[in-house]
Scaffold this motif. Structure first.
Motif, PDB file in Angstrom:
ATOM      1  N   TYR A  32      -3.608   5.072   6.050  1.00  0.00           N
ATOM      2  CA  TYR A  32      -3.002   6.397   5.873  1.00  0.00           C
ATOM      3  C   TYR A  32      -2.972   7.130   7.213  1.00  0.00           C
ATOM      4  O   TYR A  32      -1.930   7.640   7.638  1.00  0.00           O
ATOM      5  N   ASP A  33      -4.107   7.147   7.897  1.00  0.00           N
ATOM      6  CA  ASP A  33      -4.174   7.834   9.198  1.00  0.00           C
ATOM      7  C   ASP A  33      -3.239   7.181  10.211  1.00  0.00           C
ATOM      8  O   ASP A  33      -2.555   7.864  10.984  1.00  0.00           O
ATOM      9  N   LEU A  34      -3.197   5.852  10.197  1.00  0.00           N
ATOM     10  CA  LEU A  34      -2.375   5.118  11.164  1.00  0.00           C
ATOM     11  C   LEU A  34      -0.891   5.455  11.006  1.00  0.00           C
ATOM     12  O   LEU A  34      -0.210   5.803  11.976  1.00  0.00           O
ATOM     13  N   VAL A  35      -0.387   5.366   9.763  1.00  0.00           N
ATOM     14  CA  VAL A  35       1.058   5.595   9.589  1.00  0.00           C
ATOM     15  C   VAL A  35       1.402   7.077   9.683  1.00  0.00           C
ATOM     16  O   VAL A  35       2.483   7.431  10.173  1.00  0.00           O
ATOM     17  N   MET A  36       0.511   7.949   9.255  1.00  0.00           N
ATOM     18  CA  MET A  36       0.805   9.372   9.335  1.00  0.00           C
ATOM     19  C   MET A  36       0.849   9.856  10.783  1.00  0.00           C
ATOM     20  O   MET A  36       1.647  10.722  11.135  1.00  0.00           O
ATOM     21  N   GLN A  37      -0.015   9.297  11.635  1.00  0.00           N
ATOM     22  CA  GLN A  37       0.053   9.628  13.062  1.00  0.00           C
ATOM     23  C   GLN A  37       1.431   9.263  13.613  1.00  0.00           C
ATOM     24  O   GLN A  37       2.040  10.048  14.355  1.00  0.00           O
ATOM     25  N   ARG A  38       1.895   8.071  13.281  1.00  0.00           N
ATOM     26  CA  ARG A  38       3.202   7.632  13.767  1.00  0.00           C
ATOM     27  C   ARG A  38       4.326   8.464  13.168  1.00  0.00           C
ATOM     28  O   ARG A  38       5.291   8.834  13.854  1.00  0.00           O
TER      29      ARG A  38
ATOM     30  N   VAL B 161       5.389   6.816   0.714  1.00  0.00           N
ATOM     31  CA  VAL B 161       5.167   6.044   1.942  1.00  0.00           C
ATOM     32  C   VAL B 161       4.672   4.660   1.548  1.00  0.00           C
ATOM     33  O   VAL B 161       3.672   4.535   0.827  1.00  0.00           O
ATOM     34  N   LEU B 162       5.365   3.618   2.016  1.00  0.00           N
ATOM     35  CA  LEU B 162       5.031   2.250   1.601  1.00  0.00           C
ATOM     36  C   LEU B 162       4.838   1.349   2.815  1.00  0.00           C
ATOM     37  O   LEU B 162       5.680   1.309   3.715  1.00  0.00           O
ATOM     38  N   ILE B 163       3.717   0.618   2.811  1.00  0.00           N
ATOM     39  CA  ILE B 163       3.444  -0.400   3.829  1.00  0.00           C
ATOM     40  C   ILE B 163       3.437  -1.758   3.126  1.00  0.00           C
ATOM     41  O   ILE B 163       2.617  -1.982   2.225  1.00  0.00           O
ATOM     42  N   PRO B 164       4.339  -2.689   3.491  1.00  0.00           N
ATOM     43  CA  PRO B 164       4.260  -4.031   2.910  1.00  0.00           C
ATOM     44  C   PRO B 164       3.031  -4.753   3.462  1.00  0.00           C
ATOM     45  O   PRO B 164       2.784  -4.715   4.673  1.00  0.00           O
TER      46      PRO B 164
ATOM     47  N   TYR C  25       7.868   2.221   5.380  1.00  0.00           N
ATOM     48  CA  TYR C  25       9.058   2.838   4.784  1.00  0.00           C
ATOM     49  C   TYR C  25       8.665   4.174   4.187  1.00  0.00           C
ATOM     50  O   TYR C  25       7.589   4.307   3.585  1.00  0.00           O
ATOM     51  N   VAL C  26       9.517   5.171   4.361  1.00  0.00           N
ATOM     52  CA  VAL C  26       9.283   6.494   3.768  1.00  0.00           C
ATOM     53  C   VAL C  26      10.514   6.895   2.963  1.00  0.00           C
ATOM     54  O   VAL C  26      11.636   6.877   3.472  1.00  0.00           O
ATOM     55  N   SER C  27      10.290   7.237   1.710  1.00  0.00           N
ATOM     56  CA  SER C  27      11.347   7.811   0.879  1.00  0.00           C
ATOM     57  C   SER C  27      11.055   9.290   0.692  1.00  0.00           C
ATOM     58  O   SER C  27       9.929   9.665   0.359  1.00  0.00           O
ATOM     59  N   ALA C  28      12.072  10.099   0.945  1.00  0.00           N
ATOM     60  CA  ALA C  28      11.945  11.551   0.761  1.00  0.00           C
ATOM     61  C   ALA C  28      13.049  12.000  -0.195  1.00  0.00           C
ATOM     62  O   ALA C  28      14.047  12.598   0.228  1.00  0.00           O
ATOM     63  N   PRO C  29      12.903  11.700  -1.497  1.00  0.00           N
ATOM     64  CA  PRO C  29      13.982  12.014  -2.446  1.00  0.00           C
ATOM     65  C   PRO C  29      14.310  13.492  -2.529  1.00  0.00           C
ATOM     66  O   PRO C  29      15.430  13.865  -2.886  1.00  0.00           O
ATOM     67  N   SER C  30      13.347  14.344  -2.170  1.00  0.00           N
ATOM     68  CA  SER C  30      13.612  15.789  -2.205  1.00  0.00           C
ATOM     69  C   SER C  30      14.613  16.209  -1.138  1.00  0.00           C
ATOM     70  O   SER C  30      15.147  17.321  -1.188  1.00  0.00           O
ATOM     71  N   GLN C  31      14.922  15.316  -0.189  1.00  0.00           N
ATOM     72  CA  GLN C  31      15.994  15.586   0.767  1.00  0.00           C
ATOM     73  C   GLN C  31      17.350  15.596   0.060  1.00  0.00           C
ATOM     74  O   GLN C  31      18.289  16.252   0.496  1.00  0.00           O
ATOM     75  N   THR C  32      17.444  14.831  -1.034  1.00  0.00           N
ATOM     76  CA  THR C  32      18.680  14.722  -1.814  1.00  0.00           C
ATOM     77  C   THR C  32      18.628  15.563  -3.082  1.00  0.00           C
ATOM     78  O   THR C  32      19.626  16.160  -3.488  1.00  0.00           O
ATOM     79  N   ASP C  33      17.446  15.595  -3.693  1.00  0.00           N
ATOM     80  CA  ASP C  33      17.304  16.122  -5.051  1.00  0.00           C
ATOM     81  C   ASP C  33      16.187  17.170  -5.102  1.00  0.00           C
ATOM     82  O   ASP C  33      15.003  16.824  -5.139  1.00  0.00           O
ATOM     83  N   PRO C  34      16.525  18.462  -5.132  1.00  0.00           N
ATOM     84  CA  PRO C  34      15.496  19.505  -5.131  1.00  0.00           C
ATOM     85  C   PRO C  34      14.662  19.551  -6.408  1.00  0.00           C
ATOM     86  O   PRO C  34      13.613  20.206  -6.432  1.00  0.00           O
ATOM     87  N   THR C  35      15.086  18.847  -7.461  1.00  0.00           N
ATOM     88  CA  THR C  35      14.345  18.930  -8.729  1.00  0.00           C
ATOM     89  C   THR C  35      13.034  18.149  -8.705  1.00  0.00           C
ATOM     90  O   THR C  35      12.206  18.316  -9.593  1.00  0.00           O
ATOM     91  N   VAL C  36      12.824  17.281  -7.686  1.00  0.00           N
ATOM     92  CA  VAL C  36      11.631  16.431  -7.705  1.00  0.00           C
ATOM     93  C   VAL C  36      10.455  17.051  -6.943  1.00  0.00           C
ATOM     94  O   VAL C  36       9.401  16.432  -6.822  1.00  0.00           O
TER      95      VAL C  36
ATOM     96  N   LEU D 204       0.880  -1.167   0.000  1.00  0.00           N
ATOM     97  CA  LEU D 204       0.000   0.000   0.000  1.00  0.00           C
ATOM     98  C   LEU D 204       0.916   1.215   0.000  1.00  0.00           C
ATOM     99  O   LEU D 204       1.742   1.380   0.905  1.00  0.00           O
ATOM    100  N   ILE D 205       0.813   2.016  -1.053  1.00  0.00           N
ATOM    101  CA  ILE D 205       1.729   3.141  -1.263  1.00  0.00           C
ATOM    102  C   ILE D 205       0.930   4.449  -1.258  1.00  0.00           C
ATOM    103  O   ILE D 205      -0.179   4.513  -1.789  1.00  0.00           O
ATOM    104  N   PHE D 206       1.526   5.468  -0.670  1.00  0.00           N
ATOM    105  CA  PHE D 206       0.970   6.825  -0.754  1.00  0.00           C
ATOM    106  C   PHE D 206       2.026   7.740  -1.346  1.00  0.00           C
ATOM    107  O   PHE D 206       3.180   7.758  -0.894  1.00  0.00           O
ATOM    108  N   TYR D 207       1.648   8.477  -2.384  1.00  0.00           N
ATOM    109  CA  TYR D 207       2.504   9.503  -2.976  1.00  0.00           C
ATOM    110  C   TYR D 207       1.991  10.842  -2.457  1.00  0.00           C
ATOM    111  O   TYR D 207       0.832  11.212  -2.702  1.00  0.00           O
ATOM    112  N   LEU D 208       2.834  11.557  -1.737  1.00  0.00           N
ATOM    113  CA  LEU D 208       2.386  12.774  -1.059  1.00  0.00           C
ATOM    114  C   LEU D 208       3.248  13.975  -1.458  1.00  0.00           C
ATOM    115  O   LEU D 208       4.482  13.898  -1.446  1.00  0.00           O
ATOM    116  N   GLY D 209       2.594  15.070  -1.779  1.00  0.00           N
ATOM    117  CA  GLY D 209       3.264  16.344  -1.982  1.00  0.00           C
ATOM    118  C   GLY D 209       3.013  17.221  -0.771  1.00  0.00           C
ATOM    119  O   GLY D 209       1.850  17.455  -0.404  1.00  0.00           O
TER     120      GLY D 209
END
Length: 492
Positions: A394-400, A375-378, A354-365, A310-315
């Motif tokens: 979504y609510d569960l992982v975002m709270q954490r 945000v990915l939940i296996p 798992y959370v990937s924040a590529p904008s921490q490395t790459d401002p172009t994204v 279950l994946i969430f793409y968040l801006g």
């Protein structure tokens, strides 16, 4: 080849493009059919409101496999994208104010281990020496084999290697021979989660993943993982591959035990050979006639699948604190979550994520001053997937996430998209909505995987995560090359 044989490759994912490009280099006339309007398969990307999201793979491990692929065509990865080694490689979050960044420098990793468990740095050196040997043999000898017959392994050195490689010991046992500290054990077992099975059921051969992680490092292609896809597409076209997009395959025409035509909704493609990079089960059950299928439905139902996601793409309309490029949230007990994936499949009670924040490395994204989150939940495959369930998690992982990183996030979300089982099925015909393919258990390794050559249709081959060598981006790259080599031998 006196006459240039025509090959139709189905699916422009990593394995399909690797197969197509390798076949074109050998002199075949290759047409690549892709259901979507762009290449990449599970590694597609999309843009929205100034954010660029990689849809699937986000970890760049085993850089040598990518380099070796491009070198085959007298190219390097640098001809297509720029790599940056991440430091820290990633961070594991065990709880509030309990963050463990994993350094890129090996000497610093030894120091980290020693700080947790005195004497463990020396044991890590021994562990990694053995893992390096497994990586060399596993990647260069075993993984590039087509898995068609046990005779491939009838080589005395390889037979000796099989015992040195701990094929018959589990990762769970292997890691605990060296380490006692719970955090170290979690760190060492984490990479095999990519392989889709519990450490108890994963051969210790796969400690080679620890070598890939700790010694070879975690990298990032500037601009995102889709830069690899764009590079592979450009290389394929350079080799003469003809890409046809928006071409979902609906059926085959056959003659004399061979497929001679591949049919889509709008076109018919004549062919001498077919390589299916699409979902293996879908090709067998939906595109082939019953008499042409290599495996029964009962066989497929008995396969152990790797997880779905279950994946969430968040801006996010602000910059975030206390996050690295890659973040593993191990603040809950892994064992119950794992059992809810593999042994008693259901939506998890307290999932790791798992959370990937590529904008921490790459401002172009992401737009200036904003953050791009993946945000990915296996989760177990073959679960009922609906919007209510997605929102609950979504609510569960975002709270954490907010509690552990000590900041408000949800009220700053300006773009949100979810992706789970139903999307994997509709986009990729993924068997049971899986995200990664077959689990790499001992009984689903090498010759025990679904074969790359159809047992019933002479000119039909398979590539990708449901055949050899298995799930993941580097194995998919290798899978395409292996099947191309097999076809070259058969039709030369």
């Amino acid at each position: 080849m006196a006459v240039q044989k025509k090959v139709v490759v189905i699916g422009a994912g990593f394995s399909g493009m690797a197969a197509a490009t390798s076949l074109a280099q050998q002199g075949f006339r290759v047409t690549l059919l892709e259901k979507h309007d762009r290449p990449g398969g599970r590694a597609r990307s999309f843009t929205a409101q100034g954010f660029t999201f990689d849809m699937g793979p986000s970890w760049y491990w085993m850089p040598d496999v990518f380099e070796k692929y491009f070198n085959k065509f007298n190219k390097t990865t640098a001809d297509f994208y720029a790599l940056q080694r991440l430091d820290p490689s990633y961070t594991i979050i065990f709880g509030e104010d309990d963050f463990m960044p994993i350094p890129a420098q090996l000497t610093q990793v030894y120091s980290l281990f020693e700080s947790l468990e005195p004497g463990s740095s020396q044991r890590l050196k021994t562990f990694l020496d053995q893992a390096a040997y497994k990586y060399e043999v596993g990647i260069n000898k075993l993984v590039y084999k087509p898995g068609r017959s046990v005779t491939e392994f009838l080589d005395w050195q390889l037979l000796l290697d099989v015992f040195r490689l701990d094929v018959f010991q589990s990762m769970h046992q292997h890691v605990r021979k060296y380490f006692r500290h719970e955090k170290i054990i979690k760190l060492m077992e984490f990479p095999v989660l990519f392989l889709g099975a519990l450490p108890q059921n994963t051969p210790a051969l796969y400690s080679l993943m620890n070598y890939a992680d700790i010694a070879l490092g975690t990298w990032y292609p500037r601009g995102g993982m889709y830069k690899i896809v764009e590079g592979m597409e450009a290389l394929a076209k350079e080799q003469g591959v003809d890409f046809c997009y928006n071409q979902e395959v609906t059926s085959f025409n056959s003659e004399g035990g061979n497929i001679n035509q591949v049919i889509t909704a709008t076109n018919t493609f004549d062919t001498d050979i077919v390589v299916a990079g699409a979902d293996y089960h879908h090709v067998e059950e939906k595109l082939l006639l019953p008499a042409q299928r290599s495996y029964s439905e009962a066989y497929w139902q008995k396969r152990v699948m790797a997880p779905s996601s279950l994946i969430f793409y968040l801006g996010i309309n602000k910059r975030l604190e206390n996050l690295q490029h890659h973040n593993l949230f191990f603040d809950e007990d892994f064992e119950p979550h794992a059992r809810e994936i593999y042994e008693n499949p259901k939506w998890p009670t307290n999932p790791l994520f798992y959370v990937s924040a590529p904008s921490q490395t790459d401002p172009t994204v992401a737009p200036a001053g904003c953050e791009n989150l993946f945000v990915l939940i296996p989760v177990a495959p073959d679960l009922e997937d609906n919007e209510t369930t997605r929102e609950k998690y979504y609510d569960l992982v975002m709270q954490r996430l907010e509690r552990l990183t000590k900041q408000s996030i949800r009220e700053h979300v300006i773009f949100k998209r979810s992706y789970a089982h139903q999307d994997f099925i509709s986009d990729y015909h993924a068997f049971k909505g899986n995200a990664y393919g077959l689990a790499n258990t001992l009984m689903q390794t090498a010759i025990l995987k679904p074969a790359l050559h159809s047992k019933k249709v002479k000119n039909l081959y398979y590539t990708g995560q449901l055949t050899v060598p298995g799930p993941g981006v580097p194995p998919s790259l290798i899978s395409g090359q292996v099947v191309a080599h097999e076809i070259g031998l058969a039709y030369s």
